[in-house]
Design an enzyme around this catalytic site. Structure first.
Site, PDB file in Angstrom:
ATOM      1  CB  SER A  82      -0.965  -0.029   1.192  1.00 56.62           C
ATOM      2  OG  SER A  82      -0.623   0.956   2.129  1.00 56.62           O
ATOM      3  CE  LYS A  83       0.583   7.601  -3.795  1.00 63.02           C
ATOM      4  NZ  LYS A  83      -0.171   8.240  -4.857  1.00 63.02           N
TER       5      LYS A  83
END
Ligand code: GLU
Length: 575
Positions: A325-326
Site C-alpha cells: 500500500s502506498k
C-alpha cells in the site's frame, strides 16, 4: 409586427422533421476531421518486424508517483520485447487530467532509466521517437474522435446527455431493485434516439446548442442474461492461460464530456494503431476486459495478447499476505530504492526472482552470467500475487554487489551520494582508498557479503573515516578491566609490516601473558582458569580501532587504514 425568429429555434424546428441517420449524427458531432479511419491504418501500418517479435508498451499516468508495480510491469514489457527482437515503447496516458503532475514525465523516464529500463520508441525527455506517435494520449484527440465518429456512424455509439443527478438516481433505483448498476439498455433514453422523434430532436438541438455530452458505446451484450446464458469469449492471457470472458453489456463512456477518451477507448485505439502485440498491465484491469473485447470487435480489430500481472503482495504485520500500500509501505515507491541507494542491478535481479519462479535456480547454475541471458517467460509468472520481501531483496543485493568491481562500486556510491546524500562527500576524497575499503574480504575463499545498499554501506564503512568514527560498542566484560593494559601492550608491539600470522601471534602472546586463554575452547573447558580468551582481547583492540565489536578482519583493516591512523586510534583510546 415583424418577429425575428432566433436562428437556433428556427434550426431546431427544421431539424425535428429530419430523420437523421447515424452517419448524419456523426457528421453533426464531428463535422471536420482530418483523416478517415482507413487513412490511419495506412499511416500506422503493421510493423516490419521478424516473426515472433513482440511489441510492448508501458502506459504510465503522469501522476508523479511511479511505483514498484510499474517497474515490475516494465520489466515484463522490456524483457518480452528485447528478448524477441521487438520494440518497447513509452506512451504517456494522461487522459485523466486531474492527476497530472508537473515534470512527472521526466520523473518517470528518469526513474525507469535508473533501473535499466530503456525504451526503443515513444516519449523521451526531448520529444517523441518513432513512427507510431504521437505517444502522449492528450495529443491524440483527433485520432480518438475519428474512431468515435466511425462507431457513431455505424450506430455502435451514441451521444448521451444524462446529468450526474440522473445517473445517481438511476444507480439508486438499480440498487433498490438489486440489478446490475450502470448505463445499459433501457437506462439511457439517448441510446435509442433514432427510434423516438422527440429524443432525436432533443439530441440534435442539444448538440447544436453546445450542451455537454459523453459518447457511449452502444453495447451489443444482453444485460439481463444469467451467468450461464451470457455468451463468452475465450481470451488467451499469456500469464493466466485461457480466460473465459463474458459479454460486456455496459454502454461505457468512450469519450468524456471534455472530449477526452476514457482509458478503455484510448487503450483499444492506441494499442491497435501502435501495433502493440502484448499488453502487459495489472490484474486490476481484468474486470474491464469484456469492454475491451467488445470494442476491439466493434472496430474490427484483432485483440492483442494480454498479460495481466499479479498484484505485488507482502506479508503484513499480522503474518497475512496483503497488497503493498502506498500509505503504509514506503518500499512501494521507486524513490525509496534510490534514496536508500539500492544498486539498480540488485533491484533488477530481485525483481527477476519474483517475476519468474525458475530464475533463482538459473542463477545458482549461472552465478556470473548477465541477467539478460535468462530466458524470461510469461508462463512462469505467478497469477496469484507476487510476494515482495525487503529482507530477500537485501540478500539478493549482497550477492549482486559481490559481483561488482570495487572501483565501479565506489563510483556508483559517489554518484548516489552526490544526488541523494552529499553529507557523505568526505568518503570520496580518495577513490582508490574507498575501493580498497569496499573490497575488504570480498576475495576470501568464503567472500564477505556485508554490503547491501548505499546508506547501509556508508554506515558500515564509516569507522574508516575520522569524520564519522565513533565508539559504538563497549569492551567485553571479560577484558574491560584490562583494556588499557591490552591496548598499551598492543601499541608497543605493533609492527605495521607484520603479516596476518605474525600479527595474531602477538595478540595471543599478549592474551596469555595477561591470563587469557590462547584459544576460546580452552576457556570454555576451564573458565575458572582464565579471565577470558584471546577473542576478548582482540575485541578490545577491535573496538579501539573500529568502534564496534563486529567487523571484517582486523589485520586487513589496519592495512587499509595505514599505520598512522592505527596508532592514532590506539593512542586516542588510551586517553
Ligand atoms: N495508464 C494505465 C495505468 O496507469 C496503464 C494500464 C495499461 O498498461 O494498459 O494503470
Amino acid at each position: 409586427m415583424y418577429v425575428r425568429i432566433h436562428e437556433a429555434d428556427y434550426t431546431i424546428k427544421k431539424e425535428i422533421k429530419i430523420i437523421m441517420n447515424y452517419k448524419e449524427l456523426s457528421e453533426l458531432i464531428y463535422p471536420s476531421l482530418e483523416h478517415a479511419p482507413e487513412e490511419y491504418e495506412a499511416i500506422y501500418p503493421p510493423r516490419d518486424l521478424p516473426e515472433g517479435a513482440m511489441v510492448t508498451r508501458l502506459g504510465p499516468s503522469p501522476t508523479g508517483f511511479i511505483h514498484l508495480g510499474n517497474l515490475y510491469g516494465a520489466f515484463v514489457d522490456e524483457r518480452l520485447a528485447h528478448q524477441s527482437g521487438g520494440t518497447f515503447f513509452l506512451r504517456i496516458e494522461d487522459t485523466d487530467d486531474k492527476r497530472y503532475v508537473e515534470n512527472a514525465v521526466e520523473t518517470i523516464i528518469g526513474s525507469l532509466d535508473f533501473f535499466g529500463i530503456r525504451f526503443d520508441e515513444g516519449v523521451t525527455g526531448t520529444g517523441d521517437i518513432g513512427n507510431y506517435g504521437d505517444y502522449t494520449q492528450s495529443h491524440r484527440g483527433e485520432i480518438y474522435r475519428t474512431y468515435a465518429k466511425k462507431l457513431l456512424s455505424e450506430g455502435r455509439a451514441y451521444p448521451c446527455f444524462l446529468t450526474e443527478e440522473e445517473i445517481s438516481a438511476i444507480r439508486e433505483k438499480q440498487e433498490s431493485e438489486k440489478i446490475a448498476p450502470g448505463i445499459y439498455a433501457g437506462w439511457s433514453k439517448y441510446r435509442d434516439w433514432d427510434k423516438n422523434e422527440a429524443v432525436e430532436a432533443e439530441v440534435v438541438s442539444k448538440i447544436k446548442a453546445g450542451e455537454p455530452f459523453v459518447i457511449r458505446l452502444k453495447s451489443n451484450g444482453a444485460p439481463n442474461a444469467s451467468a450461464e446464458e451470457t455468451s463468452r469469449h475465450t481470451v488467451n492471457d499469456a500469464i493466466r492461460g485461457e480466460l473465459s470472458v463474458p459479454d460486456n453489456f455496459l454502454d461505457v463512456v468512450i469519450i468524456k464530456q471534455t472530449g477526452i477518451p476514457t482509458y478503455h477507448f484510448a487503450h483499444v485505439v492506441d494499442d491497435h494503431l501502435m501495433r502493440t502485440t502484448h499488453v502487459v498491465r495489472g490484474e486490476e484491469w481484468l474486470p474491464s476486459l469484456p469492454i475491451h473485447v467488445e470494442l476491439f470487435e466493434d472496430l474490427g480489430w484483432d485483440l492483442p495478447v494480454y498479460c495481466h500481472t499479479a498484484q505485488l503482495m507482502k506479508i503484513g504485520e499480522d503474518g497475512n499476505k496483503r497488497k503493498l500500500s502506498k500509505r503504509k509501505d514506503p518500499e512501494l515507491s521507486l524513490d525509496f530504492y534510490r534514496n536508500e541507494g539500492y544498486h539498480p542491478a540488485a533491484v533488477r535481479e530481485y525483481l527477476l526472482t519474483i517475476l519468474n519462479s525458475n530464475y533463482e535456480e538459473w542463477r545458482i547454475e549461472n552465478p556470473d552470467a548477465p541477467a539478460e541471458d535468462f530466458r524470461f517467460t510469461t508462463e512462469k509468472m505467478s497469477s496469484s500475487g507476487a510476494l515482495f520481501d525487503l529482507d530477500k531483496l537485501n540478500d539478493v543485493s549482497k550477492n549482486t554487489l559481490l559481483h561488482i568491481d570495487a572501483h565501479e562500486l565506489a563510483a556508483w556510491l559517489k554518484s548516489w551520494s552526490d544526488e541523494f546524500a552529499p553529507e557523505y562527500g568526505y568518503m570520496f576524497a580518495d577513490m582508490d582508498h574507498l575501493a580498497d575499503i569496499l573490497d575488504l574480504g570480498r576475495h576470501d575463499a568464503r567472500p564477505r557479503a556485508d554490503l547491501v545498499y548505499a546508506k547501509q554501506i556508508m554506515d558500515f564503512i564509516s569507522y574508516f573515516f575520522d569524520e564519522s568514527f565513533e565508539i559504538k560498542d563497549e569492551y567485553p566484560a571479560e577484558a574491560a578491566a584490562d583494556a588499557e593494559d591490552i591496548l598499551r601492550a598492543y601499541l608497543d608491539s605493533y609492527d605495521h609490516s607484520d603479516d596476518n600470522g605474525q600479527w595474531f601471534d602477538k595478540i595471543r602472546e599478549i592474551a596469555v601473558s595477561m591470563g587469557y586463554a590462547a584459544k576460546p575452547k580452552d576457556f570454555k573447558k576451564h573458565p575458572e582458569d582464565y579471565k577470558g580468551h584471546v577473542g576478548h582481547v582482540s575485541t578490545v583492540i577491535r573496538i579501539a580501532l573500529m568502534g564496534r565489536a563486529q567487523s571484517p578482519d582486523v589485520w586487513a583493516i589496519q592495512q587499509i587504514m595505514g599505520e598512522e591512523k592505527v596508532r592514532a586510534r590506539l593512542q586516542a583510546a588510551l586517553q
